[in-house]
Scaffold this motif. Sequence first.
Motif, PDB file in Angstrom:
ATOM      1  N   SER A  56      16.245  25.189 -14.917  1.00 45.47           N
ATOM      2  CA  SER A  56      16.303  24.867 -13.471  1.00 45.47           C
ATOM      3  C   SER A  56      16.284  23.421 -13.135  1.00 45.47           C
ATOM      4  CB  SER A  56      15.023  25.633 -12.809  1.00 45.47           C
ATOM      5  OG  SER A  56      13.937  24.754 -12.992  1.00 45.47           O
ATOM      6  N   SER A  57      16.355  23.191 -11.865  1.00 42.23           N
ATOM      7  CA  SER A  57      16.161  21.739 -11.471  1.00 42.23           C
ATOM      8  C   SER A  57      14.594  21.406 -11.336  1.00 42.23           C
ATOM      9  CB  SER A  57      17.041  21.568 -10.081  1.00 42.23           C
ATOM     10  OG  SER A  57      16.035  21.788  -8.905  1.00 42.23           O
ATOM     11  N   GLY A  58      14.419  20.222 -11.091  1.00 47.76           N
ATOM     12  CA  GLY A  58      12.647  20.012 -11.052  1.00 47.76           C
ATOM     13  C   GLY A  58      11.972  20.890 -10.138  1.00 47.76           C
ATOM     14  N   THR A  59      12.552  21.299  -9.050  1.00 51.52           N
ATOM     15  CA  THR A  59      11.704  22.034  -8.139  1.00 51.52           C
ATOM     16  C   THR A  59      11.374  23.441  -8.717  1.00 51.52           C
ATOM     17  OG1 THR A  59      13.102  21.084  -6.246  1.00 51.52           O
ATOM     18  CG2 THR A  59      11.845  22.972  -5.692  1.00 51.52           C
ATOM     19  N   GLY A  60      12.160  24.068  -9.723  1.00 46.08           N
ATOM     20  CA  GLY A  60      11.632  25.167 -10.277  1.00 46.08           C
ATOM     21  C   GLY A  60      10.498  24.998 -11.327  1.00 46.08           C
ATOM     22  N   LYS A  81       8.732  13.309   0.955  1.00 49.21           N
ATOM     23  CA  LYS A  81       9.177  14.962   0.823  1.00 49.21           C
ATOM     24  C   LYS A  81       8.982  15.369  -0.453  1.00 49.21           C
ATOM     25  CE  LYS A  81      13.178  16.124   3.067  1.00 49.21           C
ATOM     26  NZ  LYS A  81      12.530  16.695   4.212  1.00 49.21           N
ATOM     27  N   PHE A  82       8.872  14.996  -1.606  1.00 47.74           N
ATOM     28  CA  PHE A  82       8.350  15.748  -2.892  1.00 47.74           C
ATOM     29  C   PHE A  82       6.982  16.330  -2.622  1.00 47.74           C
ATOM     30  CE2 PHE A  82      12.044  13.176  -3.796  1.00 47.74           C
ATOM     31  CZ  PHE A  82      12.872  13.993  -4.217  1.00 47.74           C
ATOM     32  N   GLY A  83       6.056  15.396  -2.053  1.00 43.53           N
ATOM     33  CA  GLY A  83       4.714  15.964  -2.110  1.00 43.53           C
ATOM     34  C   GLY A  83       4.660  16.831  -1.097  1.00 43.53           C
ATOM     35  N   GLU A 132       6.211   9.069  -6.391  1.00 48.42           N
ATOM     36  CA  GLU A 132       6.658   9.914  -5.043  1.00 48.42           C
ATOM     37  C   GLU A 132       8.029   9.088  -4.456  1.00 48.42           C
ATOM     38  OE1 GLU A 132       8.238  11.813  -2.630  1.00 48.42           O
ATOM     39  OE2 GLU A 132       6.288  12.703  -2.288  1.00 48.42           O
ATOM     40  N   SER A 133       9.336   9.880  -5.199  1.00 47.44           N
ATOM     41  CA  SER A 133      10.630   9.043  -5.020  1.00 47.44           C
ATOM     42  C   SER A 133      10.940   9.078  -3.596  1.00 47.44           C
ATOM     43  CB  SER A 133      11.617  10.134  -5.755  1.00 47.44           C
ATOM     44  OG  SER A 133      11.107  10.546  -6.919  1.00 47.44           O
ATOM     45  N   ALA A 134      10.482   9.673  -2.449  1.00 50.43           N
ATOM     46  CA  ALA A 134      10.914   9.660  -1.282  1.00 50.43           C
ATOM     47  C   ALA A 134      10.738   7.966  -0.854  1.00 50.43           C
ATOM     48  CB  ALA A 134      10.278  10.475  -0.175  1.00 50.43           C
ATOM     49  N   ALA A 159       0.717  17.350 -12.219  1.00 49.70           N
ATOM     50  CA  ALA A 159       1.154  15.971 -11.867  1.00 49.70           C
ATOM     51  C   ALA A 159       2.824  16.080 -12.143  1.00 49.70           C
ATOM     52  CB  ALA A 159       0.982  15.118 -12.917  1.00 49.70           C
ATOM     53  N   ASP A 160       3.385  15.694 -10.847  1.00 50.96           N
ATOM     54  CA  ASP A 160       4.936  15.701 -10.849  1.00 50.96           C
ATOM     55  C   ASP A 160       5.251  14.169 -11.299  1.00 50.96           C
ATOM     56  OD1 ASP A 160       7.412  15.518 -10.372  1.00 50.96           O
ATOM     57  OD2 ASP A 160       7.330  16.051  -8.107  1.00 50.96           O
ATOM     58  N   GLY A 161       5.840  14.196 -12.658  1.00 49.36           N
ATOM     59  CA  GLY A 161       6.224  13.145 -13.428  1.00 49.36           C
ATOM     60  C   GLY A 161       7.743  12.837 -13.418  1.00 49.36           C
ATOM     61  N   ILE A 162       8.458  13.680 -12.531  1.00 48.40           N
ATOM     62  CA  ILE A 162       9.772  13.822 -12.526  1.00 48.40           C
ATOM     63  C   ILE A 162      10.402  12.349 -12.654  1.00 48.40           C
ATOM     64  CG2 ILE A 162      12.269  14.689 -11.367  1.00 48.40           C
ATOM     65  CD1 ILE A 162      10.465  17.097 -10.819  1.00 48.40           C
ATOM     66  N   THR A 163       9.889  11.413 -11.572  1.00 53.11           N
ATOM     67  CA  THR A 163      10.241  10.079 -11.943  1.00 53.11           C
ATOM     68  C   THR A 163       9.321   9.047 -12.480  1.00 53.11           C
ATOM     69  OG1 THR A 163       9.831   9.308  -9.624  1.00 53.11           O
ATOM     70  CG2 THR A 163      12.036  10.171  -9.802  1.00 53.11           C
ATOM     71  N   ALA A 164       8.617   9.594 -13.765  1.00 49.89           N
ATOM     72  CA  ALA A 164       7.554   9.011 -14.080  1.00 49.89           C
ATOM     73  C   ALA A 164       7.736   9.085 -15.747  1.00 49.89           C
ATOM     74  CB  ALA A 164       6.093   9.273 -13.634  1.00 49.89           C
ATOM     75  N   SER A 182      15.778  16.583 -15.725  1.00 41.70           N
ATOM     76  CA  SER A 182      16.537  15.960 -16.681  1.00 41.70           C
ATOM     77  C   SER A 182      17.331  15.153 -15.961  1.00 41.70           C
ATOM     78  CB  SER A 182      17.803  17.002 -17.192  1.00 41.70           C
ATOM     79  OG  SER A 182      18.284  17.687 -16.065  1.00 41.70           O
ATOM     80  N   GLN A 183      17.584  14.910 -14.728  1.00 42.85           N
ATOM     81  CA  GLN A 183      18.697  14.120 -14.181  1.00 42.85           C
ATOM     82  C   GLN A 183      18.004  12.629 -13.585  1.00 42.85           C
ATOM     83  OE1 GLN A 183      17.177  16.552 -12.493  1.00 42.85           O
ATOM     84  NE2 GLN A 183      17.484  16.564 -10.366  1.00 42.85           N
ATOM     85  N   LYS A 184      16.621  12.526 -13.904  1.00 40.43           N
ATOM     86  CA  LYS A 184      15.996  11.347 -13.458  1.00 40.43           C
ATOM     87  C   LYS A 184      16.104  10.451 -14.730  1.00 40.43           C
ATOM     88  CE  LYS A 184      15.597  13.099  -9.247  1.00 40.43           C
ATOM     89  NZ  LYS A 184      14.441  13.464  -8.337  1.00 40.43           N
ATOM     90  N   ALA A 185      14.507  10.186 -14.973  1.00 38.85           N
ATOM     91  CA  ALA A 185      14.455   9.274 -16.204  1.00 38.85           C
ATOM     92  C   ALA A 185      15.170   9.698 -17.594  1.00 38.85           C
ATOM     93  CB  ALA A 185      12.823   8.902 -16.306  1.00 38.85           C
TER      94      ALA A 185
HETATM   95  C1  LIG Z   1      14.105  14.589  -7.605  1.00 40.56           C
HETATM   96  C2  LIG Z   1      12.561  15.002  -7.568  1.00 40.56           C
HETATM   97  C3  LIG Z   1      11.945  16.333  -7.447  1.00 40.56           C
HETATM   98  C4  LIG Z   1      12.994  17.609  -7.464  1.00 40.56           C
HETATM   99  O1  LIG Z   1      13.792  17.717  -8.261  1.00 40.56           O
HETATM  100  P1  LIG Z   1      15.245  18.556  -8.234  1.00 40.56           P
HETATM  101  O2  LIG Z   1      15.736  18.337  -9.538  1.00 40.56           O
HETATM  102  O3  LIG Z   1      16.143  18.048  -6.976  1.00 40.56           O
HETATM  103  O4  LIG Z   1      14.868  20.090  -7.838  1.00 40.56           O
HETATM  104  C5  LIG Z   1      10.708  16.570  -7.378  1.00 40.56           C
HETATM  105  N1  LIG Z   1       9.825  15.582  -7.483  1.00 40.56           N
HETATM  106  C6  LIG Z   1      10.201  14.318  -7.605  1.00 40.56           C
HETATM  107  C7  LIG Z   1       9.228  13.067  -7.642  1.00 40.56           C
HETATM  108  C8  LIG Z   1      11.539  13.874  -7.671  1.00 40.56           C
HETATM  109  O5  LIG Z   1      12.166  12.785  -7.857  1.00 40.56           O
END
Ligand SMILES: *Cc1c(COP(=O)(O)O)cnc(C)c1O
Length: 368
Positions: A56-60, A81-83, A132-134, A159-164, A182-185
């Motif tokens: 799934s993408s990160g939101t999943g 936005k992500f928070g 927080e990527s926003a 803890a959302d570490g999608i960009t950490a 997957s698509q960030k760091a």
């Molecule tokens: C990109 C991102 C998400 C969301 O991820 P998607 O892959 O778009 O679902 C969540 N949190 C942070 C901090 C992000 O940068």
Amino acid sequence: MLLFTPGPTPVPQNVRNAMSEETMHHRTPEFEAIFLKTREHLFKLFNTDEVVMLSSSGTGAMEAAVINLCHNTLLNVNSGKFGERFGKIALANGLKNVQITNEWNTPVTVQEVIMAVQNNPNIDAIAVQISESAGGLRHPVEEIAKAIKEINPNIMIIADGITAVGVEKIDVTNIDCLIAGSQKALMLPPGLAILGLSNQAITKLGSGKGYYFNLATEIKSQRKNTTAWTAATTLIIGLLEVLETIEKDGGIEKLYAKTDIRAKSVQNALEAIGLHVYPKTPAKSMTTIDDEDASKIRKMLKNEFSVNVAGGQDHLDGKIFRINQMGLIPDYEIAWVVNAVEIVLSKLGRRAYDGTANRVFNETLFGK
Ligand SMILES: *Cc1c(COP(=O)(O)O)cnc(C)c1O
């Protein structure tokens, strides 16, 4: 075109090659061996008691964390936005929700979180972005986690570490769930999410919640090196290649150090030409600049210098631009970006070009 958005990030050539082989069946010893190796790398990257990969993408993964680990009221930190998304996920799943809202350049304080928890005994999980990527903002997640566990160790820290994760070392001592995408760091195409879990989180989630995102079902399968549903085989093969590449390139500590100095170099370079860094506590994942000409600067970077940087969303649309610093980025590419920004400013009549951005970038990067 140089892709310099803080997600998606460029996929290295060797990783694209690894993913170009014929599709492998997921219920085979060959794939299970790849899955096991990938899991072993992930344990080292996350430092958590368990890791789970989801297609799934990160939101999943955010939704999986919330439904499995929050059973009553979710407190989420909304400085972007992500928070905000964590709160929406809680409400969409019939959970109660309270949130702490701040401007997108402002990190939450430990005190604000403590007060919110003391005011509402129903809060059983807290969700917060590390980066927080926003707005490119770093929240003090480790300090919050420590303070909350001292008050009530049963409150889950998500803890959302999608960009950490993969950007900087994260102290997971008091974190119950650490999320990556997957698509960030991790330098992959979108479509794979990863959760690191504490033993306490595994105890709390019990037999799990939901169906596709039931983490108990997944953990049971993944401990046997398989997945409950069809695995994202191609992306997992790519992830193994990424993690092996990082190792061959000198290891994760070296990547953290390189990302750290890259972040400082970009920030120093842009401040030296008069630009303003938007967040009060910048994350290392990206540099965010707020500027009245943000839209024009982005367009000129794209059309005249083949550099794609990200803009802002909602009330920051047209007001900021964000430059990615995550992944294995060649120094000469990001040097090109800061130089291009300086030329754009001179074309806009704001400042005569004299090579300051590039000089300061190189001085910081090479320690002159
Ligand atoms: C990109 C991102 C998400 C969301 O991820 P998607 O892959 O778009 O679902 C969540 N949190 C942070 C901090 C992000 O940068």
